[in-house]
Design an enzyme around this catalytic site. Structure first.
Site, short mmCIF file in Angstrom:
data_model
loop_
_atom_site.label_atom_id
_atom_site.label_comp_id
_atom_site.label_asym_id
_atom_site.label_seq_id
_atom_site.Cartn_x
_atom_site.Cartn_y
_atom_site.Cartn_z
N MET A 18 1.04 -1.06 -0.21
CA MET A 18 -0.18 -0.34 -0.21
C MET A 18 0.95 1.11 -0.18
O MET A 18 0.34 1.98 0.19
CB MET A 18 -1.19 -0.22 0.76
CG MET A 18 -2.02 -1.41 1.06
SD MET A 18 -2.90 -0.95 -0.39
CE MET A 18 -3.40 -2.81 -0.28
N ASP A 27 24.50 -11.75 3.42
CA ASP A 27 24.90 -12.26 2.60
C ASP A 27 26.13 -11.90 1.93
O ASP A 27 27.17 -12.96 1.55
CB ASP A 27 23.90 -11.06 1.21
CG ASP A 27 24.48 -12.16 0.05
OD1 ASP A 27 24.39 -13.41 -0.21
OD2 ASP A 27 24.73 -11.69 -0.94
#
Length: 160
Positions: free
Chosen positions: A78, A129
């Site tokens: 939204m 990562d």
């Protein structure tokens, strides 16, 4: 607690909706979010010395954070697509963790705190990562690696 009657992203029938901000005046807005990633001290030393196989961890995390800010509207259902006028990323590297602060600025009809949060969480995920090979234990797990303390530090609004 709300009784649900003032929920802005839900119709009277309970359907999700995007808030109409068309009638709101443009404002200069700024939001700052921060978070931390806990890492092994040897991993942090490798980051400082730029000795990790994947490259400059903080440089890549900075790019990831900025890119995430610009694409927040694509991942938060939204969220409005807003014009980002500035993004500032700041890393504070200690012996036990790395703190990331992301400040986002825009001029428009809605705030930018979701963009700041998205920048922080993505930047910290990029760090994870980049260092995961150094953080794994003998079983391939991450027993000490943690992302935490993610929060909106401040938000400002100035009517133009």
């Amino acid at each position: 607690m709300s009784d649900g009657s003032d929920l802005t992203h839900v119709t009277e029938e309970g359907d999700a909706q995007m808030v109409d901000v068309g009638d709101k005046p443009d404002s200069a807005r700024r939001a700052v979010a921060s978070g931390r990633i806990k890492l092994d001290p040897s991993t942090i030393e490798s980051i400082r010395a730029n000795e990790l196989e994947k490259g400059d961890v903080l440089a890549v995390a900075r790019v990831g954070a900025i890119d995430a800010v610009k694409h927040t509207w694509e991942t938060i259902p939204m969220c409005h697509q807003i014009p980002i006028t500035n993004v500032e990323t700041t890393f504070d590297v200690s012996e036990a963790d790395i703190a990331l602060s992301v400040a986002v600025e825009t001029t428009g009809k809605t705030g930018c705190e979701m963009e700041a949060l998205e920048g922080v969480t993505t930047g910290l995920n990029v760090i994870w990562d980049m260092v995961k090979a150094a953080e794994k234990d003998a079983e391939g797990q991450y027993p000490g690696t943690r992302i935490n303390d993610v929060e909106v530090v401040s938000k400002e609004k100035r009517v133009l």
